[in-house]
Motif scaffolding. Structure first.
Motif, PDB file in Angstrom:
ATOM      1  N   ASP A  21     -11.091  99.134  96.699  1.00  0.00           N
ATOM      2  CA  ASP A  21     -10.313  99.401  95.196  1.00  0.00           C
ATOM      3  C   ASP A  21      -8.576  99.473  95.682  1.00  0.00           C
ATOM      4  OD1 ASP A  21     -12.315  99.506  93.735  1.00  0.00           O
ATOM      5  OD2 ASP A  21     -12.283 101.364  93.353  1.00  0.00           O
ATOM      6  N   VAL A  23      -4.195  98.991  94.740  1.00  0.00           N
ATOM      7  CA  VAL A  23      -3.299  98.797  94.108  1.00  0.00           C
ATOM      8  C   VAL A  23      -1.981  97.569  93.978  1.00  0.00           C
ATOM      9  CG1 VAL A  23      -1.083 100.024  93.223  1.00  0.00           C
ATOM     10  CG2 VAL A  23      -3.494 101.436  94.090  1.00  0.00           C
ATOM     11  N   ASP A  24      -2.226  97.169  92.287  1.00  0.00           N
ATOM     12  CA  ASP A  24      -1.359  96.192  93.045  1.00  0.00           C
ATOM     13  C   ASP A  24       0.660  96.282  92.848  1.00  0.00           C
ATOM     14  OD1 ASP A  24       0.908  94.673  90.737  1.00  0.00           O
ATOM     15  OD2 ASP A  24      -0.773  93.140  90.857  1.00  0.00           O
ATOM     16  N   THR A  27       3.074  95.752  89.561  1.00  0.00           N
ATOM     17  CA  THR A  27       3.002  96.759  88.060  1.00  0.00           C
ATOM     18  C   THR A  27       2.502  98.077  88.392  1.00  0.00           C
ATOM     19  OG1 THR A  27       0.535  96.039  88.095  1.00  0.00           O
ATOM     20  CG2 THR A  27       2.199  94.991  87.392  1.00  0.00           C
ATOM     21  N   GLU A  29      -0.170  98.949  89.053  1.00  0.00           N
ATOM     22  CA  GLU A  29      -1.799  99.294  88.603  1.00  0.00           C
ATOM     23  C   GLU A  29      -2.456  99.173  89.491  1.00  0.00           C
ATOM     24  OE1 GLU A  29      -3.055  96.946  85.044  1.00  0.00           O
ATOM     25  OE2 GLU A  29      -0.565  96.628  84.187  1.00  0.00           O
ATOM     26  N   THR A  30      -3.900  99.995  89.121  1.00  0.00           N
ATOM     27  CA  THR A  30      -5.617  99.910  90.024  1.00  0.00           C
ATOM     28  C   THR A  30      -6.270  98.942  90.117  1.00  0.00           C
ATOM     29  OG1 THR A  30      -6.690 101.741  89.470  1.00  0.00           O
ATOM     30  CG2 THR A  30      -5.038 102.234  90.666  1.00  0.00           C
ATOM     31  N   TYR A  31      -6.903  98.326  90.680  1.00  0.00           N
ATOM     32  CA  TYR A  31      -7.877  96.964  90.335  1.00  0.00           C
ATOM     33  C   TYR A  31      -9.291  97.262  91.087  1.00  0.00           C
ATOM     34  CZ  TYR A  31      -5.719  94.640  94.652  1.00  0.00           C
ATOM     35  OH  TYR A  31      -5.071  94.921  95.969  1.00  0.00           O
ATOM     36  N   GLU A  32     -10.358  96.698  90.359  1.00  0.00           N
ATOM     37  CA  GLU A  32     -11.754  97.008  91.528  1.00  0.00           C
ATOM     38  C   GLU A  32     -11.277  95.912  92.422  1.00  0.00           C
ATOM     39  OE1 GLU A  32     -15.583  97.531  89.023  1.00  0.00           O
ATOM     40  OE2 GLU A  32     -14.068  98.354  87.663  1.00  0.00           O
ATOM     41  N   GLY A  33     -11.983  96.293  93.508  1.00  0.00           N
ATOM     42  CA  GLY A  33     -12.015  95.690  95.112  1.00  0.00           C
ATOM     43  C   GLY A  33     -13.270  94.038  94.971  1.00  0.00           C
ATOM     44  N   GLY A  34     -14.493  94.902  94.077  1.00  0.00           N
ATOM     45  CA  GLY A  34     -15.704  93.624  93.810  1.00  0.00           C
ATOM     46  C   GLY A  34     -16.197  93.286  95.657  1.00  0.00           C
ATOM     47  N   SER A  58     -15.263  85.225  96.529  1.00  0.00           N
ATOM     48  CA  SER A  58     -15.039  86.995  95.815  1.00  0.00           C
ATOM     49  C   SER A  58     -16.576  86.416  94.926  1.00  0.00           C
ATOM     50  CB  SER A  58     -13.740  86.963  94.643  1.00  0.00           C
ATOM     51  OG  SER A  58     -13.836  85.936  93.855  1.00  0.00           O
ATOM     52  N   ASP A  60     -19.701  87.437  91.845  1.00  0.00           N
ATOM     53  CA  ASP A  60     -20.560  88.460  90.622  1.00  0.00           C
ATOM     54  C   ASP A  60     -21.935  88.587  91.283  1.00  0.00           C
ATOM     55  OD1 ASP A  60     -21.141  86.074  90.255  1.00  0.00           O
ATOM     56  OD2 ASP A  60     -21.218  86.176  87.695  1.00  0.00           O
TER      57      ASP A  60
END
Length: 103
Positions: A21, A23-24, A27, A29-34, A58, A60
């Motif tokens: 994970d 942090v932008d 902004t 904001e945190t984000y998931e690494g994926g 990346s 899914d």
């Protein structure tokens, strides 16, 4: 019926992993690494030779890539502008397809 992807990437699946994970920076904001997959792709050169490039996408569909470890696959991809080059990602909902005749 799904529309076929305009671009595909072919390569051998060498690694599937979960990115950390983050942090932008702008902004906060945190984000998931994926999930990510790395493919060893053969790139033809103008002189008729070729070179190998490690391409990280990346995805899914990490389980499907895991099933195809060390096998050659075709992956529908999207592209985006990245620091002085082009980045790629596996299209959502599109599984990799094994390539017949490649080991």
């Amino acid at each position: 019926m799904k529309t076929p992807a305009m671009l595909t990437l072919c390569g051998s699946v060498v690694r599937v992993f979960q990115a950390p994970d983050g942090v932008d920076r702008k902004t906060g904001e945190t984000y998931e690494g994926g999930h990510r997959v790395q493919l060893l792709a053969e790139v033809p050169l103008r002189n008729g030779e070729s070179k190998l490039d490690l391409v990280t996408l990346s995805t899914d569909q990490p389980g499907r890539f895991q099933e195809l470890m060390q096998k050659w696959v075709r992956v529908p991809v999207g592209v985006y502008a990245a620091k002085g080059g082009v980045g790629m990602y596996a299209l959502k909902g599109q599984a990799p397809e094994p390539l017949a005749g490649h080991q």
